[in-house]
Design a protein around this motif. Sequence first.
Motif, PDB file in Angstrom:
ATOM      1  N   GLY A   1      32.875  -2.028 119.017  1.00 31.81           N
ATOM      2  CA  GLY A   1      32.581  -3.411 118.691  1.00 31.81           C
ATOM      3  C   GLY A   1      33.611  -4.324 119.330  1.00 31.81           C
ATOM      4  N   VAL A   2      33.132  -5.385 119.966  1.00 28.69           N
ATOM      5  CA  VAL A   2      34.014  -6.337 120.645  1.00 28.69           C
ATOM      6  C   VAL A   2      33.784  -7.723 120.028  1.00 28.69           C
ATOM      7  CG1 VAL A   2      34.731  -7.306 122.858  1.00 28.69           C
ATOM      8  CG2 VAL A   2      33.812  -4.969 122.762  1.00 28.69           C
ATOM      9  N   PRO A   3      34.580  -8.095 119.034  1.00 26.99           N
ATOM     10  CA  PRO A   3      34.422  -9.419 118.437  1.00 26.99           C
ATOM     11  C   PRO A   3      34.623 -10.517 119.483  1.00 26.99           C
ATOM     12  CG  PRO A   3      35.826  -8.033 117.070  1.00 26.99           C
ATOM     13  CD  PRO A   3      35.632  -7.315 118.370  1.00 26.99           C
ATOM     14  N   CYS A   4      33.743 -11.516 119.431  1.00 22.80           N
ATOM     15  CA  CYS A   4      33.774 -12.606 120.410  1.00 22.80           C
ATOM     16  C   CYS A   4      33.368 -13.902 119.723  1.00 22.80           C
ATOM     17  CB  CYS A   4      32.816 -12.274 121.557  1.00 22.80           C
ATOM     18  SG  CYS A   4      32.713 -13.569 122.807  1.00 22.80           S
ATOM     19  N   ASN A   5      34.081 -14.966 120.019  1.00 24.23           N
ATOM     20  CA  ASN A   5      33.817 -16.268 119.418  1.00 24.23           C
ATOM     21  C   ASN A   5      33.202 -17.251 120.411  1.00 24.23           C
ATOM     22  OD1 ASN A   5      33.946 -18.006 117.116  1.00 24.23           O
ATOM     23  ND2 ASN A   5      35.690 -19.057 118.034  1.00 24.23           N
ATOM     24  N   GLN A   6      32.606 -16.753 121.493  1.00 24.12           N
ATOM     25  CA  GLN A   6      32.107 -17.630 122.549  1.00 24.12           C
ATOM     26  C   GLN A   6      30.676 -18.123 122.344  1.00 24.12           C
ATOM     27  OE1 GLN A   6      33.373 -15.014 125.944  1.00 24.12           O
ATOM     28  NE2 GLN A   6      34.125 -16.997 126.685  1.00 24.12           N
ATOM     29  N   PHE A   7      29.990 -17.620 121.354  1.00 29.01           N
ATOM     30  CA  PHE A   7      28.597 -18.002 121.140  1.00 29.01           C
ATOM     31  C   PHE A   7      28.481 -18.698 119.790  1.00 29.01           C
ATOM     32  CE2 PHE A   7      28.647 -14.220 123.831  1.00 29.01           C
ATOM     33  CZ  PHE A   7      28.030 -14.731 124.967  1.00 29.01           C
ATOM     34  N   GLY A   8      28.441 -20.014 119.815  1.00 31.22           N
ATOM     35  CA  GLY A   8      28.286 -20.789 118.593  1.00 31.22           C
ATOM     36  C   GLY A   8      29.469 -20.733 117.651  1.00 31.22           C
ATOM     37  N   GLY A   9      30.637 -20.304 118.122  1.00 30.09           N
ATOM     38  CA  GLY A   9      31.813 -20.228 117.261  1.00 30.09           C
ATOM     39  C   GLY A   9      31.587 -19.342 116.045  1.00 30.09           C
TER      40      GLY A   9
END
Length: 161
Positions: free
Chosen positions: A61-69
């Motif tokens: 799993g790669v947490p990412c905040n780039q899509f809609g925060g």
Amino acid sequence: MPQLHTIPLTFNDGSEGDFGRFAGKTVLVVNVASACGHTKQYAGLQELYGKYRDQGLEILGVPCNQFGGQEQGSDEEIAEFCQRNFGVTFPLMSKSNVLGKQQHPLYAELTRPADGAEVQKVKWNFEKFLVSRDGEVLARFPSAVGPDSEELIGALEEALA
């Protein structure tokens, strides 16, 4: 050694390594987020992990905040959320970018076209990449393709065979 296996990774707990730690395993790499309409896929991913881990499956799993925060928490908060709500036991990386100038090298490699075609950027949370035991990207699944879909399970079982 395949190019993918040389890519350095920082895990959610602060430990470091490289993708080579998954050599010999089939890996499903998923950019994840805690506040997304697809967040419930964590449950299906954990179910896949429980069912196929002994056959050589790893999920990253790669947490990412780039899509809609939709992934604003710290690494610790993300890990606690995943464990508390979905019983996640598969490894999580520290929060990373999957797009743009700060794109993690893992995603630069996962999205690099083999034939010189145009790069197909990650479009949303919970996009999935299936990687073979020898580090080859076998398949890519959009967010709407859940962990329980026949399409994904078929490709996964073929890769594990």
